[in-house]
Design a protein around this motif. Structure first.
Motif, PDB file in Angstrom:
ATOM      1  N   ILE A   1      -6.939   2.339  -1.400  1.00  0.00           N
ATOM      2  CA  ILE A   1      -5.941   2.892  -2.310  1.00  0.00           C
ATOM      3  C   ILE A   1      -6.595   3.856  -3.295  1.00  0.00           C
ATOM      4  O   ILE A   1      -6.062   4.937  -3.582  1.00  0.00           O
ATOM      5  CB  ILE A   1      -5.217   1.760  -3.064  1.00  0.00           C
ATOM      6  CG1 ILE A   1      -4.401   0.899  -2.098  1.00  0.00           C
ATOM      7  CG2 ILE A   1      -4.294   2.337  -4.134  1.00  0.00           C
ATOM      8  CD1 ILE A   1      -3.844  -0.356  -2.729  1.00  0.00           C
ATOM      9  N   LEU A   2      -7.767   3.475  -3.823  1.00  0.00           N
ATOM     10  CA  LEU A   2      -8.473   4.338  -4.767  1.00  0.00           C
ATOM     11  C   LEU A   2      -8.794   5.694  -4.136  1.00  0.00           C
ATOM     12  O   LEU A   2      -8.565   6.755  -4.737  1.00  0.00           O
ATOM     13  CB  LEU A   2      -9.758   3.641  -5.221  1.00  0.00           C
ATOM     14  CG  LEU A   2     -10.644   4.404  -6.208  1.00  0.00           C
ATOM     15  CD1 LEU A   2      -9.889   4.696  -7.491  1.00  0.00           C
ATOM     16  CD2 LEU A   2     -11.914   3.603  -6.508  1.00  0.00           C
ATOM     17  N   ALA A   3      -9.327   5.667  -2.899  1.00  0.00           N
ATOM     18  CA  ALA A   3      -9.651   6.919  -2.203  1.00  0.00           C
ATOM     19  C   ALA A   3      -8.387   7.739  -1.946  1.00  0.00           C
ATOM     20  O   ALA A   3      -8.384   8.974  -2.109  1.00  0.00           O
ATOM     21  CB  ALA A   3     -10.358   6.606  -0.892  1.00  0.00           C
TER      22      ALA A   3
ATOM     23  N   PRO B   1       9.147   1.260  -5.692  1.00  0.00           N
ATOM     24  CA  PRO B   1       9.122  -0.168  -6.037  1.00  0.00           C
ATOM     25  C   PRO B   1       8.832  -1.050  -4.811  1.00  0.00           C
ATOM     26  O   PRO B   1       9.500  -0.909  -3.777  1.00  0.00           O
ATOM     27  CB  PRO B   1      10.534  -0.440  -6.580  1.00  0.00           C
ATOM     28  CG  PRO B   1      11.105   0.905  -6.868  1.00  0.00           C
ATOM     29  CD  PRO B   1      10.470   1.866  -5.923  1.00  0.00           C
ATOM     30  N   VAL B   2       7.858  -1.938  -4.940  1.00  0.00           N
ATOM     31  CA  VAL B   2       7.503  -2.827  -3.833  1.00  0.00           C
ATOM     32  C   VAL B   2       8.676  -3.720  -3.453  1.00  0.00           C
ATOM     33  O   VAL B   2       8.952  -3.942  -2.275  1.00  0.00           O
ATOM     34  CB  VAL B   2       6.291  -3.709  -4.204  1.00  0.00           C
ATOM     35  CG1 VAL B   2       5.907  -4.612  -3.045  1.00  0.00           C
ATOM     36  CG2 VAL B   2       5.117  -2.851  -4.607  1.00  0.00           C
TER      37      VAL B   2
ATOM     38  N   LEU C   1       0.828  -1.205   0.000  1.00  0.00           N
ATOM     39  CA  LEU C   1       0.000   0.000   0.000  1.00  0.00           C
ATOM     40  C   LEU C   1       0.865   1.260   0.000  1.00  0.00           C
ATOM     41  O   LEU C   1       0.608   2.206  -0.758  1.00  0.00           O
ATOM     42  CB  LEU C   1      -0.924  -0.013   1.222  1.00  0.00           C
ATOM     43  CG  LEU C   1      -1.844   1.190   1.423  1.00  0.00           C
ATOM     44  CD1 LEU C   1      -2.753   1.370   0.220  1.00  0.00           C
ATOM     45  CD2 LEU C   1      -2.681   1.011   2.683  1.00  0.00           C
ATOM     46  N   TYR C   2       1.899   1.275   0.825  1.00  0.00           N
ATOM     47  CA  TYR C   2       2.815   2.419   0.863  1.00  0.00           C
ATOM     48  C   TYR C   2       3.474   2.617  -0.501  1.00  0.00           C
ATOM     49  O   TYR C   2       3.622   3.749  -0.980  1.00  0.00           O
ATOM     50  CB  TYR C   2       3.878   2.204   1.939  1.00  0.00           C
ATOM     51  CG  TYR C   2       4.941   3.286   1.969  1.00  0.00           C
ATOM     52  CD1 TYR C   2       4.746   4.454   2.688  1.00  0.00           C
ATOM     53  CD2 TYR C   2       6.130   3.136   1.253  1.00  0.00           C
ATOM     54  CE1 TYR C   2       5.710   5.463   2.687  1.00  0.00           C
ATOM     55  CE2 TYR C   2       7.105   4.131   1.256  1.00  0.00           C
ATOM     56  CZ  TYR C   2       6.884   5.289   1.978  1.00  0.00           C
ATOM     57  OH  TYR C   2       7.828   6.273   1.977  1.00  0.00           O
ATOM     58  N   ALA C   3       3.879   1.516  -1.136  1.00  0.00           N
ATOM     59  CA  ALA C   3       4.527   1.602  -2.449  1.00  0.00           C
ATOM     60  C   ALA C   3       3.612   2.248  -3.474  1.00  0.00           C
ATOM     61  O   ALA C   3       4.057   3.050  -4.308  1.00  0.00           O
ATOM     62  CB  ALA C   3       4.943   0.209  -2.916  1.00  0.00           C
ATOM     63  N   MET C   4       2.328   1.908  -3.410  1.00  0.00           N
ATOM     64  CA  MET C   4       1.383   2.470  -4.370  1.00  0.00           C
ATOM     65  C   MET C   4       1.233   3.969  -4.164  1.00  0.00           C
ATOM     66  O   MET C   4       1.253   4.749  -5.121  1.00  0.00           O
ATOM     67  CB  MET C   4       0.027   1.782  -4.188  1.00  0.00           C
ATOM     68  CG  MET C   4      -1.053   2.254  -5.133  1.00  0.00           C
ATOM     69  SD  MET C   4      -0.694   1.801  -6.828  1.00  0.00           S
ATOM     70  CE  MET C   4      -1.986   2.658  -7.708  1.00  0.00           C
TER      71      MET C   4
END
Length: 441
Positions: free
Chosen positions: A293-295, A172-173, A164-167
């Motif tokens: 993630i979308l929000a 990079p994950v 989630l943090y990467a996104m």
């Protein structure tokens, strides 16, 4: 209205909605959509939400999320985690505090299986806690051990929260996961060292097992060792090809999920019920993370459009004249305050649009900051009066363990985690050496 004032109004509205009990993704998404419609009208407002959705759907590494969650649920529901504790029970029970040390080892391996701290807490509270209490371990010691051990779940790969943090941070994950390995092992080692010292000073806190319980034939010990090592084999099957560049991250996650499924089938534990619970739980957790993630992406797009990050950086560095390190420490303290009433995902989504770009503007490494974030949120989880983990433990613990016992158990482990956090802040290469070495190679 100035952009700075709009940003403050958005942030305060979101916090107010969260305090009224609204779902995290609903509160954040509502504020993002409403602000974008008011600022840019129908066309601009719709475009921001649509662009966030498209960005989410096109983010290929997100496919790792359901794979790793499924792997964790299969290993937990098929009771393969039980074999781990039996192995530690037989091999380490003869040491003073040995079962507590084994519980930390159990938590490390569960973290490598699941990536969620709640899963580690649940398994530790149901498998390890009753056994430790039955064998005369101090109840404050064992509740602290389980809570501290479960904190490794979002740091040791495959950490779902680091995905989630990467996104959100656009990092990079794979590098984030590699960055979490050495700090996670270091923190586990510090927990073990603390247990050893405490039980050496006061052996009554963690008595060794009686000789008759330790008198197990070597053949049985080796059988339990093989069974307990199965999660390590699964982890190696998943991570070795990725680290060596033979597979992509998504391909490695698929290998992990298939290997866990095959292991459960091979041991005769993959029943229809286990499969159905694993799939349903995976679907529920994955959908929850995707909505969040979308929000967060929509909220972050509005913040970027306002230039709020640049304005706040100017406020701290030029108007107030604060040192970048002072700003970073203030950020970490705010996580600890928020952690008294929010979980790690909510904290990240709320402040990521503000904190993550600001950290980059201040000249800090965002991979390193991801590790700092995970450790700080877990400290916040265990900080009274409203730490998330404290109430989870109370819900899972037997009646003889009171909330006062749980509060009293956590202080030494919080101090150990704070020392680990300070060490990684002082020596960033603890987190950055492994990803730099692997990716340069």
């Amino acid at each position: 209205m100035s952009y700075e004032l709009i940003a403050i109004l958005m942030f305060s509205t979101m916090m107010l909605m969260l305090l009224t009990g609204q779902r995290v993704f609903g509160a954040i998404g509502f504020v993002a959509v409403l602000a974008s419609l008011l600022l840019w009208g129908d066309r601009g407002g719709y475009d921001i939400g649509f662009a966030a959705a498209m960005k989410l759907m096109k983010w290929y590494p997100l496919l790792t999320l359901p794979m790793f969650i499924f792997m964790g649920y299969v290993l937990a529901e098929s009771k393969i985690a039980d074999d781990l504790y039996k192995m530690f029970h037989v091999w380490m029970g003869g040491l003073s505090g040995g079962l507590a040390i084994g519980t930390i080892g159990l938590m490390v391996l569960i973290s490598a299986m699941n990536g969620l701290s709640v899963a580690g807490m649940a398994i530790g509270a149901t498998i390890a806690l009753p056994e430790l209490l039955k064998r005369g371990y101090d109840k404050k010691m064992v509740t602290g051990v389980i809570q501290a051990g479960s904190s490794l779940g979002i740091l040791v790969p495959p950490s779902v929260v680091l995905v989630l943090y990467a996104m959100i941070a656009r990092q990079p994950v794979g590098q984030l996961w590699l960055a979490g390995i050495l700090p996670g092992l270091m923190m586990a080692g510090m927990f073990i060292l603390y247990i050893v010292i405490r039980c050496r000073i006061n052996p009554e806190l963690g008595p060794a097992l009686p000789k008759e319980e330790r008198d197990v034939p070597m053949a049985e010990k080796l059988r339990l060792l093989r069974a307990g090592m199965l999660p390590l084999v699964i982890f190696a099957a998943m991570m070795v090809p990725f680290v060596n560049g033979w597979t992509s991250l998504v391909e490695s996650s698929a290998i992990g999920a298939l290997t866990a499924f095959a292991a459960a089938v091979f041991k005769g534990r993959m029943t229809r019920e286990v499969f159905e619970v694993s799939v349903r739980s995976t679907l529920g957790i994955t959908c929850m993370f995707m909505w969040i993630i979308l929000a967060a992406l929509a909220f972050g797009a509005v913040f970027d459009g306002l230039g709020a990050v640049r304005a706040i950086e100017n406020l701290f560095t030029e108007r107030l004249g604060l040192n970048p390190w002072v700003i970073l420490i203030l950020m970490q303290l705010s996580f600890i305050v928020m952690g008294t009433f929010l979980d790690d995902t909510a904290m990240l989504v709320i402040v990521a649009p503000l904190y993550v770009p600001l950290v980059g503007e201040l000249g800090f490494d965002l991979i390193w900051y991801g590790v700092l974030y995970t450790i700080t949120t877990q400290i916040a989880y265990m900080t009274p009066p409203f730490g998330y983990n404290l109430f989870l433990m109370r819900a899972m613990a037997p009646p003889e363990i009171s909330l006062r016992d749980i509060y009293g158990s956590i202080l030494p482990f919080v101090l150990v985690m704070t020392l680990a956090l300070a060490t990684i802040m002082t020596f960033p290469q603890i987190a950055l050496w492994l990803p730099e070495y692997i990716y340069n190679k």
